[in-house]
Design a protein around this motif. Structure first.
Motif, mmCIF file in Angstrom:
data_model
loop_
_atom_site.group_PDB
_atom_site.id
_atom_site.type_symbol
_atom_site.label_atom_id
_atom_site.label_comp_id
_atom_site.label_asym_id
_atom_site.label_seq_id
_atom_site.Cartn_x
_atom_site.Cartn_y
_atom_site.Cartn_z
ATOM 1 N N ALA A 207 69.196 5.925 -60.558
ATOM 2 C CA ALA A 207 68.108 5.351 -61.343
ATOM 3 C C ALA A 207 66.791 5.506 -60.595
ATOM 4 O O ALA A 207 65.780 5.928 -61.162
ATOM 5 C CB ALA A 207 68.394 3.887 -61.636
ATOM 6 N N THR A 208 66.826 5.196 -59.301
ATOM 7 C CA THR A 208 65.603 5.316 -58.510
ATOM 8 C C THR A 208 65.230 6.787 -58.342
ATOM 9 O O THR A 208 64.052 7.160 -58.410
ATOM 10 C CB THR A 208 65.792 4.667 -57.128
ATOM 11 N N ALA A 209 66.243 7.620 -58.127
ATOM 12 C CA ALA A 209 65.984 9.043 -57.957
ATOM 13 C C ALA A 209 65.340 9.614 -59.226
ATOM 14 O O ALA A 209 64.370 10.389 -59.161
ATOM 15 C CB ALA A 209 67.278 9.782 -57.639
ATOM 16 N N ALA A 210 65.845 9.200 -60.366
ATOM 17 C CA ALA A 210 65.288 9.698 -61.628
ATOM 18 C C ALA A 210 63.819 9.320 -61.739
ATOM 19 O O ALA A 210 62.974 10.129 -62.133
ATOM 20 C CB ALA A 210 66.076 9.119 -62.805
ATOM 21 N N LEU A 211 63.524 8.082 -61.362
ATOM 22 C CA LEU A 211 62.136 7.636 -61.397
ATOM 23 C C LEU A 211 61.282 8.512 -60.473
ATOM 24 O O LEU A 211 60.179 8.944 -60.835
ATOM 25 C CB LEU A 211 62.063 6.161 -60.980
ATOM 26 N N ALA A 212 61.834 8.781 -59.293
ATOM 27 C CA ALA A 212 61.100 9.604 -58.326
ATOM 28 C C ALA A 212 60.843 11.001 -58.896
ATOM 29 O O ALA A 212 59.751 11.554 -58.755
ATOM 30 C CB ALA A 212 61.889 9.691 -57.027
ATOM 31 N N TRP A 213 61.836 11.545 -59.547
ATOM 32 C CA TRP A 213 61.663 12.871 -60.147
ATOM 33 C C TRP A 213 60.612 12.852 -61.248
ATOM 34 O O TRP A 213 59.780 13.756 -61.377
ATOM 35 C CB TRP A 213 62.984 13.399 -60.711
ATOM 36 N N VAL A 363 53.122 7.164 -55.968
ATOM 37 C CA VAL A 363 54.103 7.618 -54.972
ATOM 38 C C VAL A 363 54.484 6.467 -54.058
ATOM 39 O O VAL A 363 55.654 6.261 -53.731
ATOM 40 C CB VAL A 363 53.541 8.794 -54.165
ATOM 41 N N LEU A 364 53.476 5.693 -53.687
ATOM 42 C CA LEU A 364 53.747 4.550 -52.818
ATOM 43 C C LEU A 364 54.735 3.586 -53.476
ATOM 44 O O LEU A 364 55.662 3.077 -52.847
ATOM 45 C CB LEU A 364 52.434 3.835 -52.523
ATOM 46 N N LEU A 365 54.547 3.379 -54.798
ATOM 47 C CA LEU A 365 55.449 2.495 -55.529
ATOM 48 C C LEU A 365 56.885 3.003 -55.465
ATOM 49 O O LEU A 365 57.815 2.240 -55.208
ATOM 50 C CB LEU A 365 55.012 2.403 -56.990
ATOM 51 N N VAL A 366 57.028 4.283 -55.699
ATOM 52 C CA VAL A 366 58.383 4.840 -55.667
ATOM 53 C C VAL A 366 58.969 4.710 -54.267
ATOM 54 O O VAL A 366 60.147 4.399 -54.092
ATOM 55 C CB VAL A 366 58.375 6.313 -56.112
ATOM 56 N N LEU A 367 58.102 4.916 -53.290
ATOM 57 C CA LEU A 367 58.550 4.793 -51.907
ATOM 58 C C LEU A 367 59.071 3.380 -51.648
ATOM 59 O O LEU A 367 60.158 3.179 -51.097
ATOM 60 C CB LEU A 367 57.367 5.094 -50.985
ATOM 61 N N LEU A 368 58.305 2.392 -52.108
ATOM 62 C CA LEU A 368 58.716 0.995 -51.897
ATOM 63 C C LEU A 368 60.009 0.683 -52.634
ATOM 64 O O LEU A 368 60.901 0.033 -52.110
ATOM 65 C CB LEU A 368 57.612 0.055 -52.376
ATOM 66 N N LEU A 369 60.085 1.173 -53.867
ATOM 67 C CA LEU A 369 61.326 0.946 -54.628
ATOM 68 C C LEU A 369 62.500 1.568 -53.886
ATOM 69 O O LEU A 369 63.576 0.975 -53.791
ATOM 70 C CB LEU A 369 61.206 1.547 -56.030
ATOM 71 N N GLY A 370 62.253 2.766 -53.361
ATOM 72 C CA GLY A 370 63.308 3.452 -52.610
ATOM 73 C C GLY A 370 63.757 2.608 -51.424
ATOM 74 O O GLY A 370 64.958 2.413 -51.201
ATOM 75 N N PHE A 371 62.797 2.037 -50.711
ATOM 76 C CA PHE A 371 63.154 1.205 -49.551
ATOM 77 C C PHE A 371 63.962 -0.008 -49.983
ATOM 78 O O PHE A 371 64.981 -0.336 -49.396
ATOM 79 C CB PHE A 371 61.886 0.722 -48.838
ATOM 80 N N THR A 372 63.474 -0.650 -51.030
ATOM 81 C CA THR A 372 64.159 -1.851 -51.504
ATOM 82 C C THR A 372 65.608 -1.525 -51.854
ATOM 83 O O THR A 372 66.541 -2.228 -51.465
ATOM 84 C CB THR A 372 63.452 -2.384 -52.764
ATOM 85 N N VAL A 373 65.763 -0.449 -52.564
ATOM 86 C CA VAL A 373 67.099 -0.060 -53.002
ATOM 87 C C VAL A 373 67.987 0.258 -51.805
ATOM 88 O O VAL A 373 69.119 -0.213 -51.711
ATOM 89 C CB VAL A 373 66.981 1.169 -53.920
ATOM 90 N N MET A 374 67.413 1.011 -50.884
ATOM 91 C CA MET A 374 68.209 1.396 -49.720
ATOM 92 C C MET A 374 68.611 0.180 -48.931
ATOM 93 O O MET A 374 69.757 0.019 -48.547
ATOM 94 C CB MET A 374 67.373 2.302 -48.833
ATOM 95 N N GLN A 375 67.630 -0.674 -48.735
ATOM 96 C CA GLN A 375 67.867 -1.889 -47.981
ATOM 97 C C GLN A 375 69.067 -2.614 -48.563
ATOM 98 O O GLN A 375 69.946 -3.061 -47.869
ATOM 99 C CB GLN A 375 66.621 -2.750 -48.089
#
Ligand code: C2E
Ligand code: MG
Ligand code: MG
Length: 951
Positions: A207-213, A363-375
């Motif tokens: 889901a996050t990856a799709a958003l990033a794409w 991009v920053l938003l996606v980055l933060l979402l990515g961190f949250t998800v990974m965390q």
């Protein structure tokens, strides 16, 4: 391209033109012309424009013909003036797409803006190659004022700027660098999240990856990267732009759904999300039809998502859902970004930097979402994701089921259990670990053999299953039920190397079951009735007794002496076995109507209805006492127990069963206070003794001063001719309020308070003096001896020797005339010391008698070592009809004689008993048959009477 330029020299005509010419300075790098342009929306193919007045002040009219690409082209007119003295080269730049002011609904998605520009003089501006803007190069001669007429391809020209060519190049280069960086980050992020999805497999990642794409796609288009790669015709990327905006909205919905696990909360969420997704997918169709509509809706959806998502996240955070809590900061940033974008779209925020800044923010938003998800995905550890192997799944299942692991390493003989077992039993960690034999200790005695046999069997036959339910003793002594299920594991050699399985606490189920089968009124160790059932049965017995005048139920309370010591020194498990043995032995004494109960710990109780007369009850009590005293074999050793027994008879006064039990408790307490190993029958004076022991002690202190203590003398006779051989001095207390109190009731209090020393000395002096007097005055009195009881407190004091010495010296009695009576238990308390003291006393000329022989340890080995000259056989040996009694009596007498001791039989009450004693060769007897304890005067009378009879 057809451009008709008519120069009309018409000085008289001065058509209105709204705008002044913009003067182009040399040094200004970029000049915004957006406000200096005039729109002309003509529905004709040509347009007539009045030029700005030149330096000569002449206004010309020019006519420009449309190139025919648009049906109703929009025209834009602006005037530039070169007031300098040099020729100026400038670029007219109209970007295809501009976020600022592009609008929320029906947004302007960008397109080629300017079809052509016609100047009022000089060469037509030259179009420069550019992917994302219409760029025209104009040359302004010194001092000239030029009017430009631009034919637009779109209705509006959102931005048009006059650039110095080099500055424009620099600016383009700078942006290209920035865009490259942002694109690089976005691309890496999309790639990384995608890889994570492959590795971790949680729904959150795709889901996050799709958003990033989606973001990456949008940026590619926005940065013109797309057009460069795919050679899209300049400005014709509206479809893609709209598509990517829809994509961002779609993927954000999916992200929220997956990350917040919405399907888990309510199936309704899934439905809503599905509908949203369907509707959004339809937008792609709309995009093909009209990109602006699609993009407009997508933008609205995004704004809506920001608000709705926020509400959702806050609601879930309040419920304590930590994923939602973690998302709050990112979401706040998202809302800020939305606000910024909104302001930009509506044209409130117009700035060259705002568009790249918003792209960076995305991009920053996606980055933060990515961190949250990974965390989140990694915080859960290796088992957080779905990929676990079968062993792990089994282990987890075990944990989930709450079973306790039970693992017996057969080769090393070690049992391992997980901590829960010890916890629930109240043990320290590791208490249940160790060799299998240690387990026997905590197992209920009745489960031990079965447990052992099952383990042995499994190891021996190398197959099968352990499936057992047993009881384990908790730290506080109660039992908990556990179910063990395990199976053997074979090693390479085919031998059992371990047994592994689970242990489950089934106490609740078991008690429920037991309650059904056995009701809740039985003790779980012995299976005997507990207190409730006991009281119930007692009340039934009382009811029956009310109907039947002859019935007199007696309650026995049996309290095993020093049982705590047994538990402490031998362990609870031995203690339990002993209690079971005692229960069994007591059970055998009962007749069908009697009942036995275990009230608690080492307290047993009996309701005796089969015996009525006091004698029979006493005999039964004695049987109970003997049953407990019999040695209990435990392994190699033997354990000897004694009990304090309290008896309370029902005498129709008590209403409640509890009353009788309380009376019996008073009796037990009293027996305990006398040192245990006794039978006490309740009598009201005991309650006084128990109730106000303190006043009793206080009274005792005054008793000697007030002369309340009397010494009585009980004759001891020679059996062969019934002649009086001596007396035993016995204390009597005539209490002013309570009347006569027997020594058994006050001696213990005197011992506790230490008054016994004074009392003892008093008796010793009184008795010695009396004996001396009798020696002088009584006919045939010079042969009499006097026995005085000595208590342990007295013996353990060194003064006893001095006291006896003084008394003997004062009374000038012959050797052995004054005898000291000691009990065996007294000697056994400190055998070494006692032996020494006794030897000294003997040296002083005191006789020594061992009192109540047969009730204590009756150790024949010690008997031999003690310098005792008289053995007093306890009265219990004359009572009862056990077969062994006579044998024992006879052998004690023989043995005493062999050791050179005289034998005094206590408690002779009948002629038959006297005859029995005579038959066995006892020397002396003491008992009611020959006389009770009496005053000195009565002794005198008795002796004189006897003298007369003889004469
Ligand atoms: P003991 O030394 O064994 O004294 C014998 C007890 O048996 C006396 O009870 C006596 O009255 C009782 N007795 C004697 N003949 C018969 C009989 O035929 N049938 C029955 N049922 N009982 C008989 P008493 O006087 O109540 O004394 C109880 C105990 O109190 C004594 O037992 C002795 O241990 C203790 N005691 C009495 N006087 C003193 C004293 O001055 N100092 C100390 N330290 N203890 C004393
Ligand atoms: Mg005595
Ligand atoms: Mg005695």
């Amino acid at each position: 391209m057809v451009v008709c330029a008519l120069v009309l020299a018409a000085a008289g005509i001065a058509p209105a033109h709204a705008l002044e010419p913009v003067s182009v300075p040399v040094e200004t790098l970029a000049l915004d012309l957006s406000n200096a342009i005039e729109y002309r929306r003509e529905s004709t193919e040509t347009i007539q424009v009045s030029t700005a007045p030149g330096p000569d002040g002449i206004v010309r009219r020019i006519e420009v013909r449309s190139r025919g690409t648009e049906a109703n082209p929009t025209w834009v007119v602006f005037h530039l003036a070169n007031n300098t003295d040099q020729q100026l080269d400038r670029l007219i730049v109209a970007p295809h797409f501009r976020l600022a002011g592009s609008g929320l609904l029906w947004p302007d998605l960008g397109a080629s803006r300017i079809a052509a520009i016609t100047p009022s003089q000089g060469f037509a501006p030259e179009r420069q190659p550019s992917q994302d803007a219409d760029v025209f190069l104009v040359t302004l001669d010194p001092g000239s004022v030029v009017t430009f007429v631009a034919e637009l391809r779109t209705r509006d020209l959102p931005q048009v700027t006059l650039w110095q060519p080099n500055a424009y190049k620099d600016s383009v280069n700078a942006y290209t660098l920035y865009r490259g960086i942002v694109l690089g980050i976005a691309g890496l992020l999309a790639l990384f999240l995608t890889i994570l999805f492959v590795v971790k497999g949680s729904m959150m990642f795709p889901a996050t990856a799709a958003l990033a794409w989606a973001v990456l796609a949008y940026l590619c288009i926005d940065f013109g990267f797309w057009n460069k790669v795919f050679h899209v015709e300049a400005g014709a990327d509206q479809l893609y732009r709209a598509g990517s905006e829809v994509m961002i909205a779609v993927t954000l919905v999916i992200f929220l759904y997956a990350y917040l696990n919405l399907n888990r909360w309510h199936v309704r969420y899934s439905h809503v999300v599905l509908m949203t997704l369907l509707a959004l997918s339809a937008l792609f169709g709309v995009a093909v039809y009209d990109p602006s509509i699609a993009a407009g809706i997508a933008r609205m959806v995004l704004a809506g998502l920001g608000v709705l998502g926020f509400v959702l996240i806050i609601a879930m955070s309040l419920r304590g859902y930590d994923r939602a809590i973690m998302l709050i900061p990112t979401w706040l940033l998202f809302i800020a970004w939305l606000a910024g974008t909104g302001l930009t779209l509506s044209g409130e925020l117009v700035n060259d930097l705002v568009q790249p800044a918003l792209a960076g923010g995305l991009v920053l938003l996606v980055l933060l979402l990515g961190f949250t998800v990974m965390q989140h995905a990694f915080a859960g550890g290796s088992i957080a994701d779905g990929l676990i192997n079968d062993a792990e799944r089994r282990a987890l299942a075990l944990t989930g089921a709450g079973d306790i692991i039970w693992d017996w390493d057969v080769t090393r003989d070690r049992i391992y259990t997980s901590a829960e077992a010890e916890e629930s039993l109240g043990f320290k960690r590791g208490a249940l670990e160790g060799p299998a034999r240690d387990w026997l200790e905590v197992l209920h005695p009745q489960d031990r053999d079965r447990f052992k046999a099952t383990l042995d069997a499994v190891v021996e036959v190398r197959r099968g299953r352990l499936a057992q339910t047993f009881r384990l003793r908790a730290k506080d002594g109660h039992y908990q039920w556990f179910r063990l299920r395990a199976r053997p594991i074979l090693g390479n050699d085919g031998e059992v190397i371990r047994c592994v399985g689970t242990l489950l606490d089934v106490t609740d189920a078991k008690t429920a079951q037991e309650r059904l089968l056995h009701d809740a009124v039985h003790d779980n160790l012995t299976g005997l009735p507990n207190r409730e059932l006991f009281l119930d049965r007692l009340s039934a017995a009382m009811t029956r007794a009310q109907a039947d005048a002859a019935a007199r139920p007696a309650v026995f309370l049996i309290d095993i002496d020093r049982f705590r010591q047994v538990n402490e020194s031998l362990g609870l498990s031995v203690g339990d076995s002993i209690l079971l043995t005692v229960a069994r032995r007591l059970g055998r004494l009962l007749k069908p109507l009697d009942s036995l109960a275990r009230l608690e710990g080492d307290h047993f109780a009996i309701i005796l209805v089969s015996e009525q007369t006091p004698e029979r009850v006493a005999a039964f009590a004695d049987a109970v006492r003997r049953a407990i005293r019999a040695a209990i074999a435990f392994g190699e050793r033997e354990i000897f127990l004694t009990a304090s027994i309290g008896i309370a008879m029902y005498d129709r006064e008590q209403r409640e069963p509890d009353d009788i039990v309380k009376n019996a408790e008073v009796a037990v307490a009293f027996a305990k206070r006398l040192g245990g190993d006794r039978i006490e029958t309740f009598r009201p004076s005991l309650r006084i003794a128990a109730g106000d022991a303190l006043t009793l002690e206080a009274d005792l202190r005054k008793a000697l001063e007030r002369d309340e203590m009397k010494v009585y003398y009980q004759p001891i006779v020679r059996i062969e001719d019934r002649s009086v051989a001596g007396f035993e001095a016995l204390l009597r207390w005539d209490h002013p309020k309570r009347g006569r109190i027997p020594p058994t009731d006050f001696i213990p209090a005197a011992e506790r308070s230490g008054l016994i020393v004074q009392l003892g000395l008093f008796v010793l002096e009184r008795a010695a003096k009396q004996l001396d007097a009798w020696h002088q005055s009584l006919p045939g009195g010079d042969k009499l001896f006097m026995s005085v009881n000595v208590s342990s407190r007295q013996l353990l004091r060194h003064d006893l020797i001095n006291d006896v010495k003084a008394v003997l010296a004062r009374a000038s009695l012959p050797k052995g005339a004054l005898k000291l009576e000691l009990t065996e238990s007294l000697v056994m308390e400190n055998p070494e010391f006692a032996t020494q003291v006794l030897a000294r006393l003997k040296e002083l000329g005191a006789g020594l008698a061992l009192d109540d022989f047969g009730t204590g340890f009756s150790s024949l080995a010690y008997l031999q070592r003690l310098p005792v000259d008289t053995l007093k056989i306890d009265q219990s040996f004359l009572k009862g009809n056990g077969r062994n009694r006579l044998v024992i009596l006879k052998s004690i007498i023989t043995l005493a004689h062999d050791l050179g001791m005289d034998v005094v039989a206590e408690g002779a009450e009948t002629d038959a008993e006297a005859a029995e004693l005579a038959g066995f060769g006892a020397d002396y007897a003491q008992g009611y048959l020959y006389g009770q304890a009496m005053t000195a005067d009565d002794v005198k009378k008795m002796m004189e009477k006897a003298q007369k009879a003889r004469a």
